[in-house]
Design a protein around this motif. Structure first.
Motif, PDB file in Angstrom:
ATOM      1  N   UNK A 121     -23.228  93.814   0.860  1.00 25.99           N
ATOM      2  CA  UNK A 121     -24.115  94.904   1.282  1.00 25.99           C
ATOM      3  C   UNK A 121     -24.351  94.907   2.777  1.00 25.99           C
ATOM      4  N   UNK A 122     -23.761  93.933   3.422  1.00 30.97           N
ATOM      5  CA  UNK A 122     -24.093  93.736   4.825  1.00 30.97           C
ATOM      6  C   UNK A 122     -23.691  94.947   5.670  1.00 30.97           C
ATOM      7  N   UNK A 123     -22.556  95.505   5.370  1.00 33.50           N
ATOM      8  CA  UNK A 123     -22.122  96.667   6.133  1.00 33.50           C
ATOM      9  C   UNK A 123     -23.045  97.860   5.901  1.00 33.50           C
ATOM     10  N   UNK A 124     -23.520  97.983   4.645  1.00 37.96           N
ATOM     11  CA  UNK A 124     -24.471  99.055   4.341  1.00 37.96           C
ATOM     12  C   UNK A 124     -25.735  98.871   5.169  1.00 37.96           C
ATOM     13  N   UNK A 144     -25.259 111.346   7.033  1.00 41.04           N
ATOM     14  CA  UNK A 144     -25.080 110.203   6.126  1.00 41.04           C
ATOM     15  C   UNK A 144     -23.646 110.160   5.603  1.00 41.04           C
ATOM     16  N   UNK A 145     -23.137 111.346   5.311  1.00 44.15           N
ATOM     17  CA  UNK A 145     -21.776 111.455   4.781  1.00 44.15           C
ATOM     18  C   UNK A 145     -20.753 110.843   5.748  1.00 44.15           C
ATOM     19  N   UNK A 151     -17.457 103.694   6.215  1.00 42.06           N
ATOM     20  CA  UNK A 151     -17.436 102.484   5.391  1.00 42.06           C
ATOM     21  C   UNK A 151     -16.449 102.661   4.238  1.00 42.06           C
ATOM     22  N   UNK A 152     -15.528 103.601   4.380  1.00 45.83           N
ATOM     23  CA  UNK A 152     -14.542 103.896   3.345  1.00 45.83           C
ATOM     24  C   UNK A 152     -15.197 104.256   2.015  1.00 45.83           C
ATOM     25  N   UNK A 153     -16.339 104.915   2.099  1.00 44.17           N
ATOM     26  CA  UNK A 153     -17.085 105.324   0.912  1.00 44.17           C
ATOM     27  C   UNK A 153     -17.308 104.202  -0.091  1.00 44.17           C
ATOM     28  N   UNK A 154     -17.481 103.012   0.433  1.00 44.32           N
ATOM     29  CA  UNK A 154     -17.742 101.873  -0.440  1.00 44.32           C
ATOM     30  C   UNK A 154     -19.157 101.921  -1.001  1.00 44.32           C
ATOM     31  N   UNK A 155     -20.016 102.702  -0.350  1.00 42.06           N
ATOM     32  CA  UNK A 155     -21.407 102.790  -0.809  1.00 42.06           C
ATOM     33  C   UNK A 155     -21.758 104.238  -1.111  1.00 42.06           C
TER      34      UNK A 155
END
Lengths: 322, 462
Positions: A121-124, A144-145, A151-155
């Motif tokens: 979650x660190x990148x988030x 936000x998008x 983040x490569x839509x990981x979140x």
């Protein structure tokens, strides 16, 4: 500064809520008056800028996130370094201010002090901190998008919004942290206005220049471009220090002063090469507070930064052309 | 957080810290058991039925992300910074695990709420040893016990207004029986928490002044943030409407003084932590147009330097508006605004506004050369001193424009007496016996009760 009454009692920080803090005392302390005398032309602005500076300087300690990784089970200093380096690239990508970047790192670090974060979650946490910082500082924040796609839509958006709320609450909405960007702007603009007035004042030694330097005969434009150059270099050094956990312990004003010292050394003509004395620098800011502590801090920080710069020479490559 | 050691330097810093921060982020570990329980409950409530972020243990996602997917460094066009201490880090990494208790202990409640004197008295009475100050922990626990930070503590009485992000209700505090204004900010928006809300809370946390609306409490419920403010009877606009735009000139003076007091000295953007946010945009983040009526010509002509003279121009406009009942320069575009200003105050010249002839924007407008008109013809109700103050507030040259501090000492306010300069920041000007509001000539109701005469009530127009 001694004139300020010292509230008795424990350190709860609570009883002072009932007192009436009178910040006005701040604006009448002797050395601020002393500094004000330097400029007549922009008098209003100087008093204003300077009171901003004093306030920021005195808020520094409170916003430090010392040892923010000490109790993190999964986040390492390398991970932090990687993430902050990435955030630096992101803030440039969106053409945001350095201020936003510094504030984002501060928000992130202070949150890490309060809450354990898993590595995945660190990148988030990084992008969410950046989003909050830009909401506080910028006229327009990135969408936000856009942040999520970096983040490569990981979140998911929901995850980001949840974390945003959580950060705001954990930090108790305290977001007005003094930053590297603020002190860099302030100290460099101080120097510029000093050059504009174009003279020396017995009460205020020019702390940036080595005396008897030929630079004094240089034209104003030369001076400006020199100042621009070393400001740019000092900013680069500050960026590097953001990413390095070893500098998490220094107050932003200390790092900025040290970075300016290094940048000046870098651009000094080889013939007249001489390290700017840290004590000169320390005098600028610390007349009113613990001089000796700050003096050794700046020395120590300057040496740490020197090492950091020497390890990152390739990333500073473009600067050599200057 | 660092707690200062016993050296005097640190203590000095701490004193300043105290003066400047009404709230310090509390991140120390909370030891008291009873409090831990409370916090666990809070945690539970927060986690109920929402959030993919598990807050009681690690903040983590249920689905681990493969490193290749979300590798920081996607954008890294720049080489990563290398740390001189990197080698040491390897050795220091410890996989420490935290119990749920450890983590939840780290949570803290908002601390910057202000207890009304009645509650303070009550707390002191309950304290077993009145001489001994309450420990931080017990005080903190007591605060929550008596209902701070809880929505149940406030009774909604009626809606006062609604904006894009927030709805304001009139309310009553069950603790103090005082009227309050409850500002509900919805945090769920397209772009997350609205920046206006983030800034408002962050800024208000640092402010305490009799002439600035006081933030009493912050309550976070599910997806909503409720700010509890002192309740003000009306703002200046409503006040003017209510007295049909005819205010007693003596009230104009008192309100002016209050406004300047709020602006004088201690209120600087730096207090808001926005020391470097210097641009003054004509449109907000959400693209709403900001009113131009109170903007000085220097800003309208592109100056981005924020300093206090900017506010002082606006103060002049408000003085005029209170004295005449109508806005001074109600322009709807930048050009119209400048035109209105120049028509009354004269088109600026190198003499009245040094540097103006070099201003590209100014030159491009090609305004006619208006001559300054006598203000007294436009504000006949204002006395000579008032006209003089207005004139110095509306100077083009920002360096000559009067400051808030200097204007408090202006002859216009001499009639308010000398004592008015020695009241503390947090006390109202109405704490002086001589300062009273007069009945406004145009007031609708027959009897006018000047607000703010109560013991704990503050008076503020804005």
């Amino acid at each position: 500064m001694d004139a300020c009454p010292s509230p008795e009692g424990d350190d709860s920080g609570f009883e002072e809520d009932f007192q009436s803090p009178s910040p006005s005392n701040f604006f009448t302390i002797p050395w601020s008056v002393n500094l004000n005398n330097r400029l007549i032309a922009d008098h209003h602005e100087v008093i204003y800028d300077e009171s901003c500076f004093i306030i920021q300087k005195n808020n520094e300690e409170e916003f430090l996130a010392l040892n923010c990784l000490a109790r993190q089970p999964q986040i390492t200093a390398e991970a932090r370094c990687k993430l902050v380096s990435w955030l630096i690239a992101v803030y440039k990508h969106f053409k945001l201010s350095f201020e936003s970047c510094c504030l984002a790192v501060n928000i992130m670090d202070r949150f890490l002090v309060t809450t354990s974060v898993a590595a995945d979650c660190f990148q988030l946490l990084g992008v969410t901190s950046l989003l909050i910082a830009t909401k506080h500082v910028e006229v327009c924040s990135p969408r936000i998008k856009q942040l999520l796609s970096l983040c490569c839509n990981a979140f998911s958006k929901e995850q980001l919004c949840n974390l945003e709320c959580l950060i705001l609450l954990r930090l108790n909405f305290r977001l007005a942290a003094p930053t590297l960007a603020f002190f860099l702007d302030y100290l460099v603009s101080q120097e510029l206005s000093w050059h504009r007035v174009g003279g020396k004042d017995d009460n205020f030694t020019d702390l940036y220049e080595v005396k008897n330097d030929d630079d004094w005969t240089a034209t104003e434009e030369d001076q400006l471009s020199r100042v621009e150059k070393y400001k740019y270099f000092a900013c680069k050094i500050c960026e590097l220090s953001l990413a390095d956990y070893a500098f998490n312990k220094y107050q932003p004003s200390v790092i900025v002063q040290s970075a300016i010292i290094l940048a000046k050394d870098h651009f000094r003509k080889p013939a007249s090469f001489k390290h700017t004395s840290s004590s000169e620098m320390a005098d600028l800011l610390c007349t009113a507070d613990h001089n000796s502590i700050n003096y050794s801090l700046i020395q120590q920080c300057t040496e740490d930064l020197r090492l950091l710069v020497s390890l990152n020479l390739e990333s500073l490559q473009d600067l050599k052309a200057l | 957080m660092v707690e200062g050691e016993d050296d005097s330097g640190m203590n000095k810093m701490k004193n300043f810290k105290r003066r400047f921060s009404l709230s310090v982020p509390r991140t120390e570990t909370i030891e008291e058991n009873e409090f831990t329980e409370q916090i666990n409950q809070l945690n539970l409530r927060r986690n109920e039925g929402k959030g993919t972020l598990n807050q009681t243990s690690l903040i983590s996602l249920s689905q681990p992300i493969s490193p290749s997917q979300a590798e920081p460094g996607q954008l890294a066009s720049e080489p990563q910074a290398r740390s001189p201490t990197q080698l040491q880090y390897h050795n220091r990494v410890q996989q420490r695990r935290f119990s749920m208790e450890d983590v939840s202990k780290q949570m803290s409640l908002p601390m910057d709420i202000r207890l009304p004197p009645e509650i303070l008295k009550k707390l002191q009475m309950q304290s077993p040893e009145p001489c001994k100050p309450l420990s931080r922990m017990s005080r903190r626990a007591s605060l929550s016990d008596i209902g701070f930070g809880k929505l149940e503590t406030y009774v909604k009485l009626g809606k006062l207004g609604e904006g894009t992000y927030a709805t304001v209700f009139k309310g009553r505090s069950k603790l103090t029986e005082n009227l309050v204004a409850l500002k509900e900010i919805r945090l769920e928006h397209e772009e997350g928490a609205p920046c206006t809300a983030i800034r408002e809370v962050s800024l208000l946390k640092n402010l305490k002044h009799a002439n600035i609306v006081t933030l009493h409490d912050i309550i976070h419920t599910d997806r909503c943030l409720t700010l509890v403010f002192e309740y003000l009877d009306s703002d200046l606009k409503q006040y003017l409407d209510n007295c049909r735009n005819i205010m007693s000139m003596s009230n104009v003076k008192v309100f002016m003084f209050q406004l300047l007091r709020g602006l004088a000295g201690e209120l600087k953007l730096a207090d808001f932590g926005l020391a470097r946010a210097k641009s003054v945009p004509t449109k907000t983040y959400s693209n709403e147009v900001v009113t131009l009526w109170y903007r000085p010509p220097d800003v309208l002509l592109g100056s981005t330097e924020y300093s206090t003279p900017i506010d002082m121009w606006g103060v002049g406009c408000i003085l005029y508006e209170m004295a005449t009942g109508r806005p001074l320069f109600p322009g709807s575009t930048v050009k119209e605004e400048l035109h209105l200003i120049f028509r009354l105050m004269g088109t600026p010249t190198e003499e009245t506004c040094p540097g103006i002839t070099a201003n590209e924007e100014f030159r491009s407008y090609l305004f006619p050369q208006y001559r300054a008109q006598a203000l007294i013809n436009h504000v006949p109700r204002l006395d000579t001193e008032g006209i003089d103050l207005l004139t110095t507030l509306l100077l083009y040259d920002t360096r000559k424009r009067i400051s808030a501090e200097a204007s408090l000492r202006h002859a216009y306010f001499l009639s308010l007496g000398e004592d008015i300069h020695s009241i503390p920041d947090t006390a109202s000007v109405f704490s002086l016996k001589d300062i009273q509001l007069q009945k406004d000539p145009g007031h609708r109701s027959s009897v006018f009760h000047p607000p703010g005469r109560g013991k704990n009530r503050r008076q503020s127009v804005f």
